[in-house]
Design an enzyme around this catalytic site. Structure first.
Site, short mmCIF file in Angstrom:
data_model
loop_
_atom_site.label_atom_id
_atom_site.label_comp_id
_atom_site.label_asym_id
_atom_site.label_seq_id
_atom_site.Cartn_x
_atom_site.Cartn_y
_atom_site.Cartn_z
N GLU A 17 -17.34 34.11 31.63
CA GLU A 17 -18.45 35.07 31.56
C GLU A 17 -19.23 35.05 32.88
O GLU A 17 -19.48 33.98 33.43
CB GLU A 17 -19.38 34.70 30.40
CG GLU A 17 -20.54 35.67 30.26
CD GLU A 17 -21.25 35.53 28.93
OE1 GLU A 17 -20.56 35.49 27.88
OE2 GLU A 17 -22.49 35.45 28.93
N ALA A 51 -28.97 40.01 30.05
CA ALA A 51 -28.95 38.64 29.50
C ALA A 51 -30.36 38.08 29.39
O ALA A 51 -31.17 38.24 30.30
CB ALA A 51 -28.11 37.73 30.38
N ARG A 108 -27.08 42.68 19.45
CA ARG A 108 -28.41 43.24 19.30
C ARG A 108 -29.21 43.03 20.58
O ARG A 108 -29.91 43.92 21.04
CB ARG A 108 -29.14 42.56 18.13
CG ARG A 108 -30.51 43.17 17.88
CD ARG A 108 -31.43 42.23 17.15
NE ARG A 108 -31.73 41.05 17.97
CZ ARG A 108 -32.56 40.09 17.63
NH1 ARG A 108 -33.17 40.15 16.45
NH2 ARG A 108 -32.78 39.06 18.42
N ASP A 110 -31.57 40.00 23.06
CA ASP A 110 -32.72 39.10 22.89
C ASP A 110 -33.97 39.91 22.59
O ASP A 110 -34.16 41.00 23.12
CB ASP A 110 -32.93 38.27 24.15
CG ASP A 110 -31.87 37.20 24.29
OD1 ASP A 110 -31.75 36.37 23.38
OD2 ASP A 110 -31.14 37.21 25.30
N GLN A 209 -32.61 24.08 33.80
CA GLN A 209 -31.66 25.06 33.25
C GLN A 209 -31.33 24.75 31.78
O GLN A 209 -31.36 25.64 30.93
CB GLN A 209 -30.38 25.05 34.11
CG GLN A 209 -29.26 25.90 33.54
CD GLN A 209 -28.02 25.06 33.21
OE1 GLN A 209 -27.97 23.87 33.48
NE2 GLN A 209 -27.05 25.70 32.60
N1 LIG Z 1 -27.15 39.96 26.84
C1 LIG Z 1 -26.00 39.35 26.73
O1 LIG Z 1 -25.06 39.60 27.50
C2 LIG Z 1 -25.82 38.33 25.65
C3 LIG Z 1 -26.78 38.15 24.70
N2 LIG Z 1 -26.63 37.27 23.65
C4 LIG Z 1 -27.69 37.09 22.69
O2 LIG Z 1 -27.29 37.07 21.34
C5 LIG Z 1 -28.39 37.44 20.49
C6 LIG Z 1 -28.23 38.70 19.68
O3 LIG Z 1 -27.47 38.38 18.77
P1 LIG Z 1 -26.48 39.26 17.99
O4 LIG Z 1 -25.48 38.32 17.53
O5 LIG Z 1 -26.04 40.43 18.74
O6 LIG Z 1 -27.48 39.76 16.89
P2 LIG Z 1 -27.43 39.87 15.35
O7 LIG Z 1 -27.82 41.25 15.04
O8 LIG Z 1 -26.18 39.36 14.79
O9 LIG Z 1 -28.59 38.88 14.92
C7 LIG Z 1 -29.90 38.99 15.40
C8 LIG Z 1 -30.82 38.33 14.39
O10 LIG Z 1 -30.88 39.10 13.20
C9 LIG Z 1 -30.45 38.34 12.10
N3 LIG Z 1 -29.67 39.21 11.23
C10 LIG Z 1 -28.42 39.70 11.42
N4 LIG Z 1 -28.05 40.48 10.40
C11 LIG Z 1 -29.10 40.51 9.53
C12 LIG Z 1 -29.35 41.13 8.29
N5 LIG Z 1 -28.43 41.89 7.70
N6 LIG Z 1 -30.55 40.93 7.70
C13 LIG Z 1 -31.47 40.16 8.29
N7 LIG Z 1 -31.30 39.54 9.45
C14 LIG Z 1 -30.14 39.70 10.07
C15 LIG Z 1 -29.61 37.22 12.68
O11 LIG Z 1 -29.54 36.08 11.89
C16 LIG Z 1 -30.34 36.94 13.97
O12 LIG Z 1 -31.45 36.12 13.76
C17 LIG Z 1 -29.46 37.69 21.31
O13 LIG Z 1 -30.23 36.57 21.40
C18 LIG Z 1 -28.62 38.15 22.52
O14 LIG Z 1 -29.36 38.48 23.59
C19 LIG Z 1 -25.51 36.56 23.50
C20 LIG Z 1 -24.49 36.68 24.41
C21 LIG Z 1 -24.61 37.51 25.57
N1 LIG Z 2 -29.98 34.32 23.58
C1 LIG Z 2 -29.00 34.48 24.48
N2 LIG Z 2 -29.10 35.47 25.39
C2 LIG Z 2 -28.13 35.64 26.32
O1 LIG Z 2 -28.27 36.56 27.13
C3 LIG Z 2 -27.02 34.78 26.30
C4 LIG Z 2 -26.96 33.78 25.34
N3 LIG Z 2 -27.96 33.65 24.45
N4 LIG Z 2 -25.94 32.91 25.26
C5 LIG Z 2 -24.79 33.13 26.00
C6 LIG Z 2 -25.00 33.79 27.27
C7 LIG Z 2 -25.56 32.92 28.36
N5 LIG Z 2 -26.18 33.90 29.20
C8 LIG Z 2 -26.85 33.62 30.39
C9 LIG Z 2 -27.50 32.44 30.54
C10 LIG Z 2 -28.18 32.14 31.67
C11 LIG Z 2 -28.24 33.03 32.70
C12 LIG Z 2 -29.01 32.68 33.92
O2 LIG Z 2 -29.15 31.53 34.25
N6 LIG Z 2 -29.52 33.64 34.59
C13 LIG Z 2 -30.38 33.41 35.74
C14 LIG Z 2 -29.87 34.14 36.93
C15 LIG Z 2 -29.56 33.22 38.00
C16 LIG Z 2 -29.12 33.94 39.24
O3 LIG Z 2 -29.36 35.13 39.40
O4 LIG Z 2 -28.47 33.29 40.05
C17 LIG Z 2 -31.76 33.90 35.44
O5 LIG Z 2 -32.68 33.42 36.08
O6 LIG Z 2 -31.87 34.76 34.56
C18 LIG Z 2 -27.60 34.25 32.56
C19 LIG Z 2 -26.89 34.53 31.40
C20 LIG Z 2 -26.15 35.19 28.57
N7 LIG Z 2 -25.97 34.88 27.20
#
Ligand SMILES: NC(=O)C1=CN([C@@H]2O[C@H](COP(=O)(O)OP(=O)(O)OC[C@H]3O[C@@H](n4cnc5c(N)ncnc54)[C@H](O)[C@@H]3O)[C@@H](O)[C@H]2O)C=CC1
Ligand SMILES: Nc1nc(=O)c2c([nH]1)NC[C@@H]1CN(c3ccc(C(=O)N[C@@H](CCC(=O)O)C(=O)O)cc3)CN21
Length: 287
Positions: A17, A51, A108, A110, A209
């Site tokens: 990733e 993220a 969904r 954060d 971190q």
């Molecule tokens: N931005 C990125 O690239 C990445 C973000 N993440 C993070 O993962 C998290 C989002 O999680 P997701 O798995 O997509 O969300 P999700 O929709 O599965 O869950 C989000 C929240 O809602 C609750 N929930 C889910 N279904 C529900 C329902 N039917 N009724 C009541 N509550 C329910 C879950 O338990 C959780 O607390 C965030 O923290 C996200 O940012 C994780 C990996 C990468």
């Molecule tokens: N709640 C949650 N949100 C996420 O976005 C997330 C997860 N969990 N778990 C899995 C991965 C881990 N992710 C991450 C974790 C840390 C950084 C991070 O350290 N970002 C730095 C940037 C550093 C740089 O630019 O060099 C930051 O300061 O945000 C990025 C993605 C994204 N994903």
């Protein structure tokens, strides 16, 4: 290349990733990163979308397209739906399709202060929309439950709902205790989860971190790590080496358990991905 096929091949799929680099020329910086990662022959590479609720999403598609076109990597773009309308999501999916991206991690996202859910409340609302748009769709799984969910059984029910909504595989949240992940795997299987689950590992590199990550993710911080943080408090290079070694041991342990796949949170550092691959090759988990 649809990622669901990756899990049908022989051998243990290991994926990476990355996040879109910040600062000037992000796609050029990602080009150098993708060049190094492609030499390690990952099963696929995923690119984060906003993220941590950072808003860093503008370059996700550009980075994924570049890595696919220039290095023939199988790419997955993350997509979050927090605060998005149906129209927003359709536009992003259309842009992903136009870029030739076939795989989406439907999230969904954060919670961000001041942003409330709009047309989508949970990842399970986004998953069918991405499937209907023709994507191979993955979703997130939480070995220790999502940070906003205090009940473990409830988090397993949410996982099953994502599969029922069309998720074709799961990528787990990071964790530092394999025992938690294996208990979760048992619970997921008992709940009727049949799609592949790939386990995500992030090495700790510094106290700042790992503190940020455990408070963002709700992962347990095991005592052996706390001791390493204390031992190397004034020796950042040794702490970093210990963090990478700990992650490699986690990966080898999971491989020995016969998990479906391993996903490495590289933090855009090819040395982390390379160390993980080397450890997995040396232990015979990967050929
Ligand atoms: N931005 C990125 O690239 C990445 C973000 N993440 C993070 O993962 C998290 C989002 O999680 P997701 O798995 O997509 O969300 P999700 O929709 O599965 O869950 C989000 C929240 O809602 C609750 N929930 C889910 N279904 C529900 C329902 N039917 N009724 C009541 N509550 C329910 C879950 O338990 C959780 O607390 C965030 O923290 C996200 O940012 C994780 C990996 C990468
Ligand atoms: N709640 C949650 N949100 C996420 O976005 C997330 C997860 N969990 N778990 C899995 C991965 C881990 N992710 C991450 C974790 C840390 C950084 C991070 O350290 N970002 C730095 C940037 C550093 C740089 O630019 O060099 C930051 O300061 O945000 C990025 C993605 C994204 N994903």
């Amino acid at each position: 290349m649809q990622i669901s096929q990756v899990f049908e091949r022989d051998g243990l799929p290991v994926s990476f990733e990355i996040f879109p680099p910040k600062g000037e020329l992000p796609v050029e910086a990602a080009h150098a990163l993708a060049a190094e990662l492609s030499m390690l022959d990952p099963a696929f590479v995923s690119v984060t979308y906003s993220a941590g609720g950072s808003g860093n999403s503008e370059r996700t598609i550009d980075v994924a397209r570049m890595a696919k076109d220039d290095f023939d990597l199988a790419m997955m773009a993350h997509l979050t739906c927090m605060g998005a309308t149906k129209n927003d999501v359709h536009q992003v999916l259309a842009a992903m399709r136009a870029a030739g991206i076939e795989n989406v991690l439907a999230l969904r996202g954060d919670s961000v202060e001041g942003v409330s859910t709009a047309d989508f409340h949970f990842a399970k609302d986004l998953i069918p929309v991405a499937r209907e748009a023709g994507f191979c769709v993955g979703a997130a799984a939480y070995p220790e439950g999502h940070i906003e969910c205090l009940d473990f059984d409830e988090s397993i029910r949410h996982l099953r709902q994502k599969q029922d909504a069309g998720a074709q595989f799961f990528v787990t949240q990071l964790f530092f205790d394999n025992a938690c992940a294996l208990r979760f795997l048992d619970a997921a299987l008992n709940a009727g989860v049949t799609v592949p689950i790939t386990f995500g590992i992030m090495p700790f590199l510094s106290k700042a971190q790992i503190s940020r990550m455990v408070f963002m993710c709700g992962a347990s911080l095991p005592s052996p790590i706390i001791k390493l943080l204390a031992r190397y408090e004034n020796d950042p290079a040794s702490l970093r080496a210990a963090g990478i070694e700990y992650a490699c041991e986690q990966l080898e342990g999971l491989a020995a358990e016969g998990v479906d796949g391993l996903h490495i949170y590289t933090m855009n550092q090819p040395a982390i991905a390379a160390a993980a691959m080397e450890a997995l090759r040396a232990s015979g988990a990967v050929v």
